[in-house]
Enzyme design. Structure first.
Site, PDB file in Angstrom:
ATOM      1  N   ASP A 190      -4.902   9.511  -8.888  1.00  0.00           N
ATOM      2  CA  ASP A 190      -3.756   9.711  -9.786  1.00  0.00           C
ATOM      3  C   ASP A 190      -4.213  10.659 -10.888  1.00  0.00           C
ATOM      4  O   ASP A 190      -5.190  10.382 -11.577  1.00  0.00           O
ATOM      5  CB  ASP A 190      -3.304   8.373 -10.358  1.00  0.00           C
ATOM      6  CG  ASP A 190      -2.873   7.410  -9.266  1.00  0.00           C
ATOM      7  OD1 ASP A 190      -1.699   7.451  -8.864  1.00  0.00           O
ATOM      8  OD2 ASP A 190      -3.742   6.642  -8.775  1.00  0.00           O
ATOM      9  N   ASP A 228      -1.817  -1.471  -6.074  1.00  0.00           N
ATOM     10  CA  ASP A 228      -3.187  -1.023  -5.801  1.00  0.00           C
ATOM     11  C   ASP A 228      -3.610   0.144  -6.707  1.00  0.00           C
ATOM     12  O   ASP A 228      -4.775   0.524  -6.709  1.00  0.00           O
ATOM     13  CB  ASP A 228      -3.411  -0.707  -4.305  1.00  0.00           C
ATOM     14  CG  ASP A 228      -2.217  -0.059  -3.636  1.00  0.00           C
ATOM     15  OD1 ASP A 228      -1.282   0.349  -4.336  1.00  0.00           O
ATOM     16  OD2 ASP A 228      -2.236   0.057  -2.395  1.00  0.00           O
ATOM     17  N   HIS A 229      -2.665   0.694  -7.478  1.00  0.00           N
ATOM     18  CA  HIS A 229      -2.978   1.724  -8.480  1.00  0.00           C
ATOM     19  C   HIS A 229      -2.917   1.114  -9.881  1.00  0.00           C
ATOM     20  O   HIS A 229      -2.194   0.142 -10.108  1.00  0.00           O
ATOM     21  CB  HIS A 229      -1.959   2.862  -8.431  1.00  0.00           C
ATOM     22  CG  HIS A 229      -1.933   3.626  -7.146  1.00  0.00           C
ATOM     23  ND1 HIS A 229      -2.416   4.900  -7.029  1.00  0.00           N
ATOM     24  CD2 HIS A 229      -1.477   3.292  -5.912  1.00  0.00           C
ATOM     25  CE1 HIS A 229      -2.243   5.338  -5.793  1.00  0.00           C
ATOM     26  NE2 HIS A 229      -1.680   4.373  -5.090  1.00  0.00           N
ATOM     27  N   ASN A 278      -2.774  11.834  -4.162  1.00  0.00           N
ATOM     28  CA  ASN A 278      -3.391  11.493  -2.879  1.00  0.00           C
ATOM     29  C   ASN A 278      -4.474  12.484  -2.469  1.00  0.00           C
ATOM     30  O   ASN A 278      -4.616  12.834  -1.292  1.00  0.00           O
ATOM     31  CB  ASN A 278      -2.331  11.365  -1.788  1.00  0.00           C
ATOM     32  CG  ASN A 278      -1.785   9.946  -1.682  1.00  0.00           C
ATOM     33  OD1 ASN A 278      -2.533   8.976  -1.759  1.00  0.00           O
ATOM     34  ND2 ASN A 278      -0.477   9.814  -1.521  1.00  0.00           N
ATOM     35  N   ASP A 288       0.733  10.548  -8.326  1.00  0.00           N
ATOM     36  CA  ASP A 288      -0.200  10.167  -7.269  1.00  0.00           C
ATOM     37  C   ASP A 288      -0.366  11.386  -6.368  1.00  0.00           C
ATOM     38  O   ASP A 288       0.509  11.677  -5.559  1.00  0.00           O
ATOM     39  CB  ASP A 288       0.359   8.968  -6.504  1.00  0.00           C
ATOM     40  CG  ASP A 288      -0.521   8.555  -5.337  1.00  0.00           C
ATOM     41  OD1 ASP A 288      -1.551   9.225  -5.100  1.00  0.00           O
ATOM     42  OD2 ASP A 288      -0.184   7.564  -4.664  1.00  0.00           O
ATOM     43  N   GLU A 310       6.301   5.572  -5.847  1.00  0.00           N
ATOM     44  CA  GLU A 310       6.457   4.517  -4.833  1.00  0.00           C
ATOM     45  C   GLU A 310       7.378   3.401  -5.298  1.00  0.00           C
ATOM     46  O   GLU A 310       7.001   2.232  -5.294  1.00  0.00           O
ATOM     47  CB  GLU A 310       5.095   3.952  -4.388  1.00  0.00           C
ATOM     48  CG  GLU A 310       4.428   4.815  -3.329  1.00  0.00           C
ATOM     49  CD  GLU A 310       3.517   4.004  -2.390  1.00  0.00           C
ATOM     50  OE1 GLU A 310       2.313   3.955  -2.655  1.00  0.00           O
ATOM     51  OE2 GLU A 310       4.020   3.433  -1.423  1.00  0.00           O
TER      52      GLU A 310
END
Length: 274
Positions: free
Chosen positions: A225, A254-255, A156, A154, A41
């Site tokens: 993750d 947020d990670h 998801n 990530d 990201e």
DNA sequence: ATGGCTGGCGACGCCAGA
């Protein structure tokens, strides 16, 4: 001359915007000194990637950016990653920057940002499942090559109900759907080790906490993750963890960075000599 | 059951995230 550490640290970190998060990234690199880093990201075009700052921190880098969304990168301490693949095979029309692969410190590392898939059902969820099928096909070509390989990023996917603070509140989410979990499970069954769960079989351990209701401070998170290791690399696995302190900083992603340490002695000699 | 926060974009609200 400084003696080399006995272990090599490989980490993955969804930064949620490399522009906004550069100070967090640099502070974390300085403190934790990872050898290999997969970023997701970036939310930035190629020309906006802050290579000068990352290079000044002691890292070589390759990256695959995209305007507004997605974007992945690989960093390597003291060396340049040797790129082996840009984009996941299987769909030439897929324009999204979600996969980057390189040889780094003697390990083949695939950095991936798996589609979120919300809302489900719908076209975004279809794209997620198709992307996971493509990932499985590609992963199958890597798992048995007789050389250390890691697929990190990530994903998801919340693999089990032990990987979420409250499964009920995520019941309709794409990350927890049976189809998403089955696809992840099928990937593992090729022979990949889910490193974090392998090292911490019975612990609640999260890598993501949303921005609502002070969830980070209250440790109400998700484990999405992941670091998957093929058998030659799994033999070198020493430890795994999450640098949660990064998530607790002001203006954090947020990670949180999620990592493994690997015994250099258990890796092929190419990783021990220069 | 819903909405709550955040970043990027590009001009104040919208899309996407997870």
């Amino acid at each position: 001359m400084a003696r080399r550490a006995a272990t090599l640290k490989l980490a993955t970190f969804n930064v949620n915007g490399i522009g906004t998060r550069l100070p967090h990234l640099l502070g974390w690199l300085e403190k934790e000194q990872p050898d290999i880093v997969a970023l997701q990201e970036l939310k930035a075009m190629d020309q906006a990637f802050p290579f000068a700052e990352i290079e000044a921190a002691g890292y070589g880098a390759i990256w695959h950016g995209q305007r507004s969304w997605n974007g992945v990168a690989l960093l390597a301490r003291d060396v340049e990653p040797v790129e082996s693949r840009r984009g996941l095979p299987g769909d030439p029309k897929d324009e999204q920057s979600r996969y980057l692969e390189a040889a780094v410190h003697g390990i083949v590392v695939g950095c991936l940002y798996l589609p979120n898939g919300n809302p489900q059902p719908g076209p975004k969820f279809d794209y997620k499942l198709k992307w996971m099928a493509r990932l499985r096909r590609h992963a199958k070509t890597l798992v048995d090559i007789g050389h250390p390989v890691a697929l990190v990023g990530d994903f998801n996917v919340i693999p089990t109900d032990e990987d979420v603070y409250d499964p009920k509140s995520w019941r309709k989410d794409a990350l927890i759907q049976p189809e998403s979990r089955e696809a992840f499970e099928a990937l593992l069954e090729q022979g990949w080790t889910d490193a974090l769960r392998h090292v911490h079989p019975d612990e609640r351990i999260y890598t993501f906490w949303d921005y609502f209701r002070r969830h980070a401070e209250r440790d109400r998170g998700l484990r999405i993750d992941h670091l998957l290791l093929n058998p030659p690399l799994a033999r070198a696995l020493k430890n795994a963890g999450v640098d949660r302190w990064v998530r607790l900083q002001p203006k954090a992603s947020d990670h949180a960075p999620t990592w493994v340490t690997l015994s250099r002695r258990a890796l092929p000699s190419a990783t021990r000599t220069r």
